[in-house]
Design an enzyme around this catalytic site. Structure first.
Site, PDB file in Angstrom:
ATOM      1  N   ASP A  87      -2.870  -1.328   2.432  1.00 32.18           N
ATOM      2  CA  ASP A  87      -1.832  -0.367   3.057  1.00 32.18           C
ATOM      3  C   ASP A  87      -1.785   1.082   2.770  1.00 32.18           C
ATOM      4  OD1 ASP A  87       0.355  -0.118   4.807  1.00 32.18           O
ATOM      5  OD2 ASP A  87       1.405   0.002   3.028  1.00 32.18           O
ATOM      6  N   ASP A  90      -0.950   1.076  -2.621  1.00 33.70           N
ATOM      7  CA  ASP A  90      -0.922  -0.190  -3.247  1.00 33.70           C
ATOM      8  C   ASP A  90      -2.211  -0.995  -2.606  1.00 33.70           C
ATOM      9  OD1 ASP A  90      -0.316  -0.466  -0.680  1.00 33.70           O
ATOM     10  OD2 ASP A  90       1.877  -1.358  -0.988  1.00 33.70           O
ATOM     11  N   GLU A 447       3.279   9.806  -1.268  1.00 28.48           N
ATOM     12  CA  GLU A 447       2.297   8.444  -1.145  1.00 28.48           C
ATOM     13  C   GLU A 447       1.390   8.975   0.047  1.00 28.48           C
ATOM     14  OE1 GLU A 447       2.198   3.883  -1.519  1.00 28.48           O
ATOM     15  OE2 GLU A 447       4.047   4.686  -1.169  1.00 28.48           O
TER      16      GLU A 447
END
Length: 467
Positions: A87, A90, A447
């Site tokens: 995803d 992670d 992220e």
């Protein structure tokens, strides 16, 4: 002690330096295009998806610091659920945002095929899409049955390291007749319908398979209505659909109409439009809320009908009047702010292509993409442009070369650049005040994720076409 030893071994071997200088060549050559090298960015975005691949990697894999991983996915339920995309930073495979990613990659390949071709990215784009749709076809394990998640978000997030080194259990969860999920089934149907269009003149057999499963999943979504996080509660804290499932029902019906030309799907989409109030302009376009995408797709498929072009223009008018960062990027939400700007920029570029206030929407959308690429003084795409991010919140790229030991505390907290170059990844981006720090531990601003790059990739293909 082991952490210190690992660092010393790496430094002596010369495999990387703390300032991020490594001998890793960008697989995507500069083309000299201006004002930004959109062709190179398009190539790099597809390289990012290669870094996110799970399963048995192909021989032509350009991200050579990745290896096969999660080869036991699905074994707990007696199924082969290998493949697909991790995803974000992670290693969970969340089917809902992965399906949105695939739908958007497909949309870009269909409506901005010329941009892909000009950049030499048609094949790489199709490969990126097929990596997802191959997985969806595996995850469709029976009639009205679809696996929607592999890996537990909480146990996965407690591990900082490479996916190749994972040892935790990776349970799989599904929706079925007794535990349905209209949003998940509908979005996966949309992705497969879009893929059937992409591949119809490339691999007709594969296109037919995608379309057949898309039809069934739409029927599943429509007949057994429920939110998927009710059936897969493990997804609720990560990718719960706050907008409900009405947008996915309308969206998937429209994609099936586009793929088949069958009026029954158009009639269904119109019914969903009315029943779920899709005409009400939302405040975003995202993995969760597809309303703006429905407006644009309806405008494309029903030209001249202001029932759909009117709400599309209203949506874009509203978005352009939202707050911005000091450099002019529309600020929709702090979590993944650049992703949200890229998503609505794509809608603006589609509207311009469809003749909906074309000049205004084109110029505004281009300004959003250019902000992301560096007009504010820094790039938000890893290793593109000037002053680019070097420390994305991304586990595998924070580790040294395999088989060197990846010490979790060192990899997560050391101050230098990530040892592996995560070319083309779009990081979360600045806050409303324009503040951004390239901090590996800031999962809000730094992220990366598959859905972050999805509409961004399609928008970049549109920029190639218009320049």
């Amino acid at each position: 002690m082991k952490s210190l030893l690992a660092v010393l071994i790496l430094l002596v071997a010369g495999s990387w330096a703390l300032d991020g200088e490594r001998n890793i060549n960008n697989p995507c050559a500069s083309t000299g295009m201006g004002p930004y090298d959109y062709k190179q960015v398009l190539c790099m975005s597809y390289v990012f998806y290669e870094a996110q691949r799970s399963g048995d990697l192909p021989g032509d894999q350009r991200v050579t610091w990745r290896q096969d991983s999660a080869m036991g996915d699905g074994s707990d339920v007696g199924k082969d659920l290998t493949g697909g995309y991790y995803d974000a930073g992670d290693h969970v495979k969340f089917g809902f945002p992965m399906a949105f990613t695939a739908t958007m990659l497909g949309w870009g390949l269909i409506d901005f095929e010329q941009g892909h071709s000009s950049a030499g990215q048609l094949e790489d784009g199709r490969d990126a899409l097929k990596w997802a749709t191959d997985y969806f076809l595996k995850a469709h394990t029976g009639y009205f049955e679809l696996y929607g998640q592999v890996g537990d978000g909480y146990s996965d997030h407690s591990f900082w390291g490479r996916p190749e080194d994972m040892t935790m259990s990776r349970p799989a969860w599904k929706i079925d007749t007794n535990a349905p999920g209209s949003d998940l089934a509908g979005e996966t149907a949309a992705a497969l319908a879009a893929a059937s269009i992409v591949f119809q003149n490339v691999d007709s057999g594969y296109a037919a398979e995608c379309l057949s499963v898309a039809r069934e999943l739409y029927q599943f979504a429509d007949e057994r209505r429920e939110l998927y996080h009710i059936s897969i509660p493990q997804a609720a804290d990560f990718y719960k659909s706050w907008s409900g499932y009405g947008d996915e029902l309308c969206w998937s019906a429209l994609w099936l109409y586009r793929a088949t030309g069958e009026s029954s799907y158009l009639d269904a989409a119109k019914n969903h439009w009315d029943s779920f109030g899709i005409m009400n302009p939302p405040s975003e376009f995202s993995w969760d809320n597809k309303n703006a995408g429905v407006m644009a797709l309806f405008t494309l498929l029903q030209p001249g009908d202001s029932t759909y072009s009117g709400p599309l223009q209203q949506f874009l008018n509203n978005i352009r009047n939202m707050p911005t960062t000091p450099g002019g990027m529309v600020f929709i939400q702090q979590w993944g702010s650049t992703r949200h700007a890229a998503n609505v920029a794509f809608i603006g570029l589609m509207a311009a292509k469809l003749g909906v206030d074309a000049g205004t929407n084109q110029a505004w959308a281009e300004s959003q993409i250019n902000y992301i690429l560096g007009s504010s003084g820094r790039s938000f795409v890893v290793h593109f442009g000037s002053n680019f991010p070097q420390r994305p919140h991304h586990r595998s790229s924070s580790c040294p070369d395999i088989p060197e030991y990846c010490d979790a505390n060192w990899a997560q907290y050391q101050d230098g650049a990530n040892p592996q170059f995560l070319y083309g990844a779009l990081v979360g981006g600045p806050d409303q005040g324009g503040s951004y720090v390239d901090d590996r531990n800031d999962y809000v601003k730094n992220e990366v994720a598959c859905d972050y790059n999805a509409a961004f990739t399609a928008a970049i293909a549109a920029m190639v076409e218009s320049h």
